[in-house]
Design a protein around this motif. Structure first.
Motif, PDB file in Angstrom:
ATOM      1  N   GLN A 275       9.717  -1.935   3.460  1.00  0.00           N
ATOM      2  CA  GLN A 275       8.783  -0.835   3.689  1.00  0.00           C
ATOM      3  C   GLN A 275       9.529   0.491   3.803  1.00  0.00           C
ATOM      4  O   GLN A 275      10.544   0.600   4.488  1.00  0.00           O
ATOM      5  CB  GLN A 275       7.999  -1.083   4.976  1.00  0.00           C
TER       6      GLN A 275
ATOM      7  N   ALA B 240       5.208  -1.472   1.876  1.00  0.00           N
ATOM      8  CA  ALA B 240       4.328  -0.306   1.891  1.00  0.00           C
ATOM      9  C   ALA B 240       5.136   0.987   1.856  1.00  0.00           C
ATOM     10  O   ALA B 240       6.165   1.116   2.518  1.00  0.00           O
ATOM     11  CB  ALA B 240       3.447  -0.336   3.138  1.00  0.00           C
TER      12      ALA B 240
ATOM     13  N   ASP C 256       0.828  -1.204   0.000  1.00  0.00           N
ATOM     14  CA  ASP C 256       0.000   0.000   0.000  1.00  0.00           C
ATOM     15  C   ASP C 256       0.868   1.262   0.000  1.00  0.00           C
ATOM     16  O   ASP C 256       1.862   1.355   0.728  1.00  0.00           O
ATOM     17  CB  ASP C 256      -0.895   0.033   1.240  1.00  0.00           C
TER      18      ASP C 256
END
Length: 207
Positions: A174, A156, A138
Protein backbone atom coordinates in the motif's frame (compact mmCIF):
# COMPACT_ATOMS: atom_id res chain seq x y z
CA UNK A 1 -21.06 14.25 -16.28
CA UNK A 2 -19.11 16.21 -13.66
CA UNK A 3 -15.31 16.12 -13.82
CA UNK A 4 -13.20 16.79 -10.73
CA UNK A 5 -9.87 18.32 -11.73
CA UNK A 6 -8.69 20.59 -14.52
CA UNK A 7 -5.05 19.59 -15.03
CA UNK A 8 -3.28 17.56 -17.68
CA UNK A 9 -4.72 14.26 -16.48
CA UNK A 10 -8.22 15.73 -16.72
CA UNK A 11 -7.67 16.48 -20.41
CA UNK A 12 -7.06 12.79 -21.05
CA UNK A 13 -9.95 11.66 -18.86
CA UNK A 14 -12.32 13.95 -20.76
CA UNK A 15 -11.20 12.38 -24.05
CA UNK A 16 -11.63 8.86 -22.67
CA UNK A 17 -15.04 9.65 -21.20
CA UNK A 18 -16.28 10.98 -24.52
CA UNK A 19 -14.92 7.97 -26.39
CA UNK A 20 -16.82 5.78 -23.91
CA UNK A 21 -20.07 7.63 -24.59
CA UNK A 22 -20.18 10.08 -21.68
CA UNK A 23 -20.72 13.82 -21.99
CA UNK A 24 -18.58 15.88 -19.57
CA UNK A 25 -20.34 19.21 -19.10
CA UNK A 26 -18.85 20.75 -15.95
CA UNK A 27 -15.61 20.76 -13.97
CA UNK A 28 -14.87 21.51 -10.34
CA UNK A 29 -11.32 22.62 -9.55
CA UNK A 30 -9.64 25.08 -7.16
CA UNK A 31 -8.82 27.39 -10.10
CA UNK A 32 -12.50 28.36 -10.00
CA UNK A 33 -14.94 29.64 -12.63
CA UNK A 34 -13.71 31.32 -15.77
CA UNK A 35 -11.27 28.58 -16.74
CA UNK A 36 -11.61 25.76 -19.24
CA UNK A 37 -10.11 22.28 -19.51
CA UNK A 38 -10.22 21.13 -23.10
CA UNK A 39 -13.60 22.71 -23.95
CA UNK A 40 -15.33 21.97 -20.64
CA UNK A 41 -15.92 24.92 -18.28
CA UNK A 42 -14.80 25.05 -14.66
CA UNK A 43 -17.95 26.01 -12.76
CA UNK A 44 -16.62 26.08 -9.20
CA UNK A 45 -14.28 24.70 -6.58
CA UNK A 46 -14.04 21.18 -5.17
CA UNK A 47 -16.35 22.06 -2.28
CA UNK A 48 -19.31 22.73 -4.60
CA UNK A 49 -20.03 19.12 -5.58
CA UNK A 50 -23.19 19.08 -3.47
CA UNK A 51 -24.57 22.09 -5.31
CA UNK A 52 -23.79 20.51 -8.68
CA UNK A 53 -25.59 17.34 -7.61
CA UNK A 54 -28.59 19.39 -6.47
CA UNK A 55 -28.55 21.03 -9.90
CA UNK A 56 -29.23 17.71 -11.59
CA UNK A 57 -25.87 16.19 -12.57
CA UNK A 58 -25.74 12.63 -11.25
CA UNK A 59 -22.55 11.13 -12.72
CA UNK A 60 -18.99 12.13 -11.86
CA UNK A 61 -15.38 11.16 -12.54
CA UNK A 62 -12.32 12.14 -10.50
CA UNK A 63 -9.61 13.26 -12.93
CA UNK A 64 -6.78 13.83 -10.45
CA UNK A 65 -3.45 12.04 -10.64
CA UNK A 66 -2.61 12.13 -6.91
CA UNK A 67 -3.74 8.76 -5.60
CA UNK A 68 -4.68 9.64 -2.03
CA UNK A 69 -6.58 12.76 -3.07
CA UNK A 70 -8.38 10.98 -5.92
CA UNK A 71 -9.56 8.20 -3.62
CA UNK A 72 -10.69 10.62 -0.92
CA UNK A 73 -12.66 12.83 -3.31
CA UNK A 74 -14.19 9.78 -4.96
CA UNK A 75 -15.53 8.52 -1.65
CA UNK A 76 -16.96 11.96 -0.90
CA UNK A 77 -18.77 12.03 -4.25
CA UNK A 78 -20.35 8.66 -3.49
CA UNK A 79 -21.50 9.94 -0.11
CA UNK A 80 -23.17 12.92 -1.80
CA UNK A 81 -25.05 10.52 -4.07
CA UNK A 82 -23.13 10.66 -7.34
CA UNK A 83 -22.65 7.57 -9.45
CA UNK A 84 -18.97 7.22 -10.37
CA UNK A 85 -19.03 4.89 -13.36
CA UNK A 86 -16.20 2.73 -14.58
CA UNK A 87 -14.94 4.43 -17.75
CA UNK A 88 -13.42 2.15 -20.36
CA UNK A 89 -11.80 3.44 -23.54
CA UNK A 90 -13.13 1.46 -26.54
CA UNK A 91 -9.61 0.38 -27.51
CA UNK A 92 -8.97 -1.27 -24.14
CA UNK A 93 -9.13 -5.08 -24.02
CA UNK A 94 -10.87 -6.48 -20.96
CA UNK A 95 -11.65 -10.10 -20.15
CA UNK A 96 -15.31 -10.79 -19.36
CA UNK A 97 -14.01 -12.47 -16.21
CA UNK A 98 -12.16 -9.39 -14.96
CA UNK A 99 -13.71 -7.19 -12.28
CA UNK A 100 -13.28 -3.40 -12.25
CA UNK A 101 -14.50 -1.12 -9.47
CA UNK A 102 -16.50 2.08 -9.72
CA UNK A 103 -14.71 5.30 -10.54
CA UNK A 104 -11.82 3.53 -12.29
CA UNK A 105 -10.65 4.89 -15.65
CA UNK A 106 -9.10 2.53 -18.20
CA UNK A 107 -7.07 4.38 -20.82
CA UNK A 108 -6.50 3.57 -24.52
CA UNK A 109 -4.81 0.26 -25.26
CA UNK A 110 -4.84 -1.06 -21.70
CA UNK A 111 -5.30 -4.83 -21.28
CA UNK A 112 -6.93 -6.54 -18.29
CA UNK A 113 -6.87 -10.31 -18.46
CA UNK A 114 -8.96 -13.08 -16.93
CA UNK A 115 -9.89 -12.94 -13.24
CA UNK A 116 -7.96 -9.76 -12.57
CA UNK A 117 -9.64 -7.66 -9.90
CA UNK A 118 -9.19 -3.89 -10.11
CA UNK A 119 -10.43 -1.71 -7.25
CA UNK A 120 -12.23 1.62 -7.12
CA UNK A 121 -10.84 4.94 -8.38
CA UNK A 122 -7.84 3.31 -10.06
CA UNK A 123 -6.02 4.74 -13.07
CA UNK A 124 -5.06 2.06 -15.60
CA UNK A 125 -3.06 4.23 -17.91
CA UNK A 126 -2.29 4.03 -21.62
CA UNK A 127 -1.10 0.62 -22.76
CA UNK A 128 -0.79 -0.91 -19.28
CA UNK A 129 -1.06 -4.71 -19.13
CA UNK A 130 -2.66 -6.44 -16.14
CA UNK A 131 -2.30 -10.20 -16.42
CA UNK A 132 -4.53 -12.95 -15.03
CA UNK A 133 -5.46 -13.02 -11.33
CA UNK A 134 -3.83 -9.69 -10.46
CA UNK A 135 -5.31 -7.65 -7.61
CA UNK A 136 -5.10 -3.85 -7.85
CA UNK A 137 -6.09 -1.93 -4.71
CA UNK A 138 -8.36 1.11 -4.51
CA UNK A 139 -6.84 4.38 -5.68
CA UNK A 140 -3.74 2.84 -7.27
CA UNK A 141 -2.17 4.17 -10.48
CA UNK A 142 -0.75 1.74 -13.03
CA UNK A 143 1.23 4.01 -15.34
CA UNK A 144 1.59 3.90 -19.15
CA UNK A 145 3.23 0.86 -20.75
CA UNK A 146 3.72 -0.94 -17.45
CA UNK A 147 3.32 -4.72 -17.30
CA UNK A 148 2.23 -6.99 -14.46
CA UNK A 149 2.66 -10.74 -14.68
CA UNK A 150 0.03 -13.10 -13.36
CA UNK A 151 -1.16 -12.91 -9.75
CA UNK A 152 0.61 -9.66 -8.85
CA UNK A 153 -0.94 -7.84 -5.89
CA UNK A 154 -0.82 -4.04 -5.68
CA UNK A 155 -1.87 -2.26 -2.50
CA UNK A 156 -4.23 0.68 -2.23
CA UNK A 157 -2.94 4.01 -3.55
CA UNK A 158 0.34 2.55 -4.81
CA UNK A 159 2.01 4.01 -7.92
CA UNK A 160 3.50 1.62 -10.47
CA UNK A 161 5.66 3.82 -12.70
CA UNK A 162 5.88 4.24 -16.46
CA UNK A 163 7.30 1.22 -18.26
CA UNK A 164 7.81 -0.82 -15.10
CA UNK A 165 7.50 -4.61 -14.97
CA UNK A 166 6.44 -6.87 -12.10
CA UNK A 167 7.32 -10.56 -12.06
CA UNK A 168 4.39 -12.95 -11.51
CA UNK A 169 3.34 -13.59 -7.90
CA UNK A 170 4.99 -10.43 -6.51
CA UNK A 171 3.36 -8.01 -4.05
CA UNK A 172 3.60 -4.22 -4.02
CA UNK A 173 2.54 -2.69 -0.72
CA UNK A 174 0.00 0.00 0.00
CA UNK A 175 1.19 3.49 -0.88
CA UNK A 176 4.45 2.25 -2.40
CA UNK A 177 6.02 4.07 -5.36
CA UNK A 178 7.74 2.05 -8.08
CA UNK A 179 9.91 4.37 -10.18
CA UNK A 180 9.70 4.48 -13.96
CA UNK A 181 11.38 1.62 -15.78
CA UNK A 182 11.80 -0.55 -12.70
CA UNK A 183 11.74 -4.36 -12.60
CA UNK A 184 10.02 -5.77 -9.52
CA UNK A 185 11.21 -9.30 -8.72
CA UNK A 186 10.38 -9.52 -5.00
CA UNK A 187 7.90 -8.09 -2.50
CA UNK A 188 7.83 -4.30 -2.00
CA UNK A 189 6.96 -2.98 1.46
CA UNK A 190 4.21 -0.47 2.14
CA UNK A 191 4.91 3.27 1.77
CA UNK A 192 8.42 3.01 0.33
CA UNK A 193 9.95 4.17 -2.96
CA UNK A 194 11.83 1.66 -5.11
CA UNK A 195 13.49 1.91 -8.49
CA UNK A 196 15.93 0.15 -10.77
CA UNK A 197 16.39 -3.34 -12.19
CA UNK A 198 15.95 -5.13 -9.93
CA UNK A 199 13.89 -2.61 -7.98
CA UNK A 200 15.51 -1.66 -4.67
CA UNK A 201 14.43 0.70 -1.93
CA UNK A 202 15.63 4.30 -2.29
CA UNK A 203 13.56 6.08 0.35
CA UNK A 204 12.13 5.07 3.71
CA UNK A 205 8.50 4.80 4.69
CA UNK A 206 6.31 7.77 3.82
CA UNK A 207 3.25 7.02 5.95
Amino acid sequence: MLVIGAGGHAKVVIDVARAAGWNPTAILDPVGPGHMCSDVPVVGGDDEAGAVYAGGIRHAVVAIGLNKLRARIGERLLEIGFTCPTILHPSSIISPYARIGEGTVVMPGAIINAWANVGRFVILNTGAIIEHDCRIGDGAHIAPRSVMGGNVKVGAQALFGIGSVARPETTIGQGAIVGAGSVVVSAIEEFVTVMGAPATQRKGRMD
